[in-house]
Design an enzyme around this catalytic site. Structure first.
Site, PDB file in Angstrom:
ATOM      1  N   ASP A  14       0.864  -1.184   0.000  1.00 22.46           N
ATOM      2  CA  ASP A  14       0.000   0.000   0.000  1.00 22.46           C
ATOM      3  C   ASP A  14       0.903   1.238   0.000  1.00 22.46           C
ATOM      4  O   ASP A  14       1.548   1.547   1.004  1.00 22.46           O
ATOM      5  CB  ASP A  14      -0.887  -0.022   1.251  1.00 22.46           C
ATOM      6  CG  ASP A  14      -1.896   1.124   1.260  1.00 22.46           C
ATOM      7  OD1 ASP A  14      -1.704   2.092   0.492  1.00 22.46           O
ATOM      8  OD2 ASP A  14      -2.869   1.019   2.046  1.00 22.46           O
ATOM      9  N   HIS A  15       0.921   1.924  -1.125  1.00 26.69           N
ATOM     10  CA  HIS A  15       1.852   3.045  -1.283  1.00 26.69           C
ATOM     11  C   HIS A  15       1.515   4.215  -0.368  1.00 26.69           C
ATOM     12  O   HIS A  15       2.333   5.106  -0.133  1.00 26.69           O
ATOM     13  CB  HIS A  15       1.850   3.494  -2.756  1.00 26.69           C
ATOM     14  CG  HIS A  15       3.148   4.096  -3.200  1.00 26.69           C
ATOM     15  ND1 HIS A  15       3.968   4.817  -2.362  1.00 26.69           N
ATOM     16  CD2 HIS A  15       3.800   4.071  -4.398  1.00 26.69           C
ATOM     17  CE1 HIS A  15       5.037   5.240  -3.018  1.00 26.69           C
ATOM     18  NE2 HIS A  15       4.967   4.785  -4.266  1.00 26.69           N
TER      19      HIS A  15
END
Lengths: 372, 504
Positions: B476-477
């Site tokens: 999850d950036h």
């Protein structure tokens, strides 16, 4: 069919009035003019009915369903209701229809096969006749659910609730239909303002009501959770009083009620039926002795409620009504066949156009023959 | 003045009746609706009321005689009737006839007959005179064609029955308009008689519906039923023929049949496999849940993926050691086991990877609920080993073995699929080297393991065969930037290259 002991009767067959602690009180609301008017409506329908039967026999009507013998059941009940109460009739409620002001022309058109239906239900708070047995009781339940919803959502003011109950008419034959069950389940579940009115005229065409039910039809109501009452349908005063009583309970929010009006179909089921094939003349004679119109006339005379001049006036009015019906039927034009096709769908439809063209071609086939 | 009362249809669609008895005699005076006779129809005994008032002039039909609907029954003279009822109307055409009141008895009769002619043309009625009328009285039966009249508003079928036709009208057609088929066979009423619809057969609505369903057009059908009507069998037979033609690899109109030997060649068939051209499959169960999850995850979570190719020879050696250990008998000792240990080792060093994003904050988990993606007969499920950090290696091997078996057998419960914090997916079991997995909802990291292959690898300046795999994953950036993702995967990789790092 049970005994007649549990049947509410105020006016005995010999024309004597008896007292009933609950129902007699409702008669106090009827003055002499109102009492006479009950007779007038019964007599007018009886004459109308006879004329329609004759007109069918003379080839002027495709069919007629006589209400002969059921005048008191219908008249007493409809008189007990408000003009705004919604009626869902069978095809035999002629006394009710005429009482509400539906004209001979409006009433007879369908029987002449000249109209699809004769009147606008909104004009008389009286739905069109239903030939499909018991279907109208579902329509009635649906209508009553609409009323209930309107009340619930506030689109109908609570005080207006008393102005519209729903009368669902059917007969002993239709009582065997599944539609009745569904209608009554919904009426009971939603406590709908409905009055079920069974005219038990003892014959579902050729099937006796004793075959349709082993016990009084009124008893069935308790199975659904509401009250059923049996009334002498040939007693117009009892019919009026019982209907008034039931209507009052319904208007006060007690939910549905059922009236089984024990009466007798003196005529044929319809003009296409021959009752001599399935019932005896002794039975007819027994019921003739209980005739609703004669019984009531006797009482009016004995009580001095109406004199001979009054009866003559009613006879004259009945004669005029019959003549009016005869004239109406003879001058009634048929349905414009183009309109029949053109109103199947809102917009032109290929199949309908095809069939319309087919019919025109078919009819033109005769024109060619004629031209030769 | 006189009126003739003709036998009406007193039932529904009756065509004739027998005169049982007369109740009146010639010379009697009658009023409207007086009963004049009793008749017996197919349905019933009926008393007939007369529609006219006057004197009985003639009883046209005799007792015991059977007459058709519309034939004369009785003649009433001096007809004196209630207002408005002087001219019984047969149908809508009647008012026209009433506009010309009859002057004489003859004219009156003529008028009545003309009225009948509106719906039932006859050849002689307009010329009929008194003598002709007398004749009709004495021999009504013979003259019935000329004298019969439509009575009342009974079913139209009655009238049609008596009317001669010179030509036929095209029959109803099979309606296949919504098949997009050219309607060359539609009826052409304006050009009737041309046999426009000869090749089109009749069919009942259910049969038409069947034809439509089976893709059979009207023009293809030949009716074998009564009157050439198309039957269900006709439609089904034609549908089978078409199916057979398709399977034989030729279109229905493509000339002579193909040689039998070609029939089995699959490339000749019109579709990839047997079955319909398009098939709609309801989305439900695991498929539906997976679709919702991945769509939600892919559309809301910005994924970042990183990969690293590594030498896992040491891990594979250790794996063989454990497999030989009786304690691990019947347990699955796969690269997954070491990867799971590696993930927990790396997660300890990089807390932000083992976390959940909540828009306004994110939660750091001080434990690992390890999700294990498993392809099962029901579809993709991701059962979770809760608090995986508490297991030793043997315990974790047992947990993974149990989890895999449960998933394969469909025994994974809903609770066992909740609460994952980090997941692992073994694409290597599919023979693949890597992939870019979609994050399970609520998780910030998923590790992908590729297949372990013997590959040439440079060790201390020499190319030697080593066990090589690709390890990578998606993150999850919003929580994890590329450098953190890289550091995490590198730590996982380090453990898999040097499982000795796991020794505390």
């Amino acid at each position: 069919m049970g005994t007649m002991e549990d049947v509410v009767q105020l006016l005995a067959e010999d024309g004597t009035l008896r007292n009933h602690e609950v129902y007699s009180t409702y008669l106090e609301d009827l003055d002499d003019a109102a009492l006479r008017d009950l007779y007038r409506h019964m007599a007018l329908e009886r004459r109308f009915d006879a004329e329609a039967t004759s007109l069918q026999r003379q080839g002027q009507l495709a069919l007629w369903a006589p209400a002969l013998g059921q005048e008191a059941a219908q008249t007493g009940t409809i008189a007990a209701l408000k003009p705004t109460d919604r009626v869902f009739p069978t095809y035999r409620e002629h006394a009710m229809a005429l009482y509400r002001g539906i004209s001979p022309e409006e009433l007879i058109g369908t029987f002449r096969a000249a109209r699809h239906s004769g009147w606008d239900p909104e004009d008389y708070h009286f739905n069109t006749y239903s030939v499909v047995l018991a279907a109208q009781t579902l329509h009635a339940a649906g209508w009553a659910m609409g009323i209930a919803q309107d009340l619930r959502t506030g689109s109908l003011p609570p005080q207006k609730a008393e102005d519209e109950l729903v009368l669902a008419c059917f007969g002993d034959g239709a009582s065997s239909q599944g539609d009745i069950h569904e209608s009554m389940v919904f009426a009971s579940s939603y406590q709908l303002p409905m009055l079920y009115f069974i005219q038990n005229n003892h014959w579902a065409i050729s099937v006796p009501s004793s075959t349709q039910s082993r016990f009084p039809l009124a008893n069935r109501a308790s199975g659904y959770g509401f009250e059923g009452v049996r009334v002498d349908g040939n007693d117009v005063l009892a019919s009026y009083a019982v209907a008034r009583h039931s209507a009052q309970q319904i208007r006060s929010g007690e939910g549905p009620k059922l009236i089984e009006s024990v009466t007798y179909r003196m005529g044929a089921h319809t003009t296409a039926d021959d009752p001599t094939k399935y019932r005896t003349s002794e039975e007819i004679d027994a019921w003739t002795a209980k005739d609703p119109v004669a019984r009531y006339k006797t009482w009016l005379q004995n009580e001095g409620k109406a004199d001979e001049a009054y009866f003559d006036t009613v006879d004259q009015e009945a004669t005029e009504l019959a003549a009016d019906l005869r004239h109406t039927v003879h001058t009634m034009e048929g349905i414009d066949i183009d309109r029949v096709f053109d109103t199947v769908y809102a917009e032109p439809h290929r199949q309908v156009e095809t069939e319309k063209a087919w019919l025109k071609d078919y009819e033109a086939g005769f024109a060619e023959e004629e031209g030769q | 003045m006189s009126q003739i009362f003709k036998l009406p249809d007193v039932g529904e669609g009756l065509t004739e009746a027998e005169i049982v008895s007369w109740r009146v005699a010639v010379g009697d005076t009658v009023e409207v609706n007086d009963i004049i006779c009793e008749i017996e129809t197919a349905k019933s005994l009926v008393e007939l009321p007369v529609p006219y008032a006057g004197t009985v002039d003639e009883l046209v039909a005799a007792e015991g005689q059977t007459i058709e609907v519309g034939q004369p029954l009785i003649r009433i003279a001096g007809a004196d009737q209630p207002a408005g009822a002087d001219q019984p109307a047969d149908d809508a055409a009647a008012p026209a006839a009433e506009e010309a009141p009859a002057q004489t008895e003859t004219a009156q009769t003529e008028s009545a007959q003309k009225e009948a002619a509106e719906t039932e043309p006859t050849e002689t009625e307009s010329a009929e005179t008194e003598p002709a009328k007398q004749q009709s009285q004495s021999s009504a039966a013979e003259n019935s064609e000329e004298n019969q009249a439509l009575v009342g508003s009974g079913p139209k079928a009655d009238s049609a029955k008596h009317r001669r036709r010179l030509r036929s009208t095209a029959p109803d057609l099979v309606d296949v308009s919504d098949l997009g088929i050219e309607d060359h066979g539609r009826p052409q009423p304006e050009r009737s008689g041309a046999g426009a619809a000869e090749s089109i057969a009749q069919a009942s609505p259910p049969v038409r519906a069947l034809a439509k369903r089976l893709g059979v057009a009207a023009g293809e059908l030949v009716g074998s039923g009564r009157g050439g009507q198309v039957t269900r069998d006709d439609v089904e037979r034609r549908a089978r023929e078409k199916q057979a033609q398709r399977e034989a690899g030729k279109s229905p109109d493509s000339g002579p049949p193909a040689p039998e030997s070609r029939a089995a060649q699959p490339q000749e068939a019109g579709l990839l496999r047997s079955g319909p051209r398009e098939e709609n499959v309801e989305v439900r169960g695991v498929r539906k849940a997976t679709a919702l999850n991945v769509a939600d995850s892919a559309s809301t979570v910005p994924h970042v993926s990183v990969f690293k190719e590594i030498d896992v020879t040491a891990t594979m050696t250790l794996r063989q050691v454990l497999k030989n250990d009786p304690a691990y008998q019947d347990l699955s000792v796969s690269p997954m086991l070491f990867a799971a240990k590696a993930i927990m080792w790396a997660a300890r060093r990089h807390p932000q990877v083992n976390a959940s994003w909540h828009e306004t904050h994110y939660t750091l988990h001080n434990y690992v609920n390890l999700g294990v993606a498993a392809a099962t007969p029901r579809g993709l499920v991701v059962p979770v080993i809760h608090d995986a950090q508490i297991y030793n290696t043997l315990g974790l091997a047992a947990a993974l073995t149990q989890l895999t078996a449960d998933a394969r057998d469909g025994r994974t419960t809903a609770a066992e699929m909740q609460g994952g914090t980090v997941s692992i997916t073994n694409v290597g079991s599919l023979g693949l080297d890597t992939g870019t997995p979609i994050l399970p909802p609520g998780q910030a990291a998923i590790v992908a393991l590729g297949a372990v292959r013997k590959k040439p690898w440079v060790v201390q300046g020499h190319v030697v065969p080593r066990d090589v795999m690709v390890v990578g994953g998606s993150f999850d950036h919003r929580l994890i930037d590329g450098d953190l993702a890289g550091a995490f995967i590198s730590d996982v990789a380090a453990v898999l290259e040097q499982p000795g790092l796991l020794i505390d």
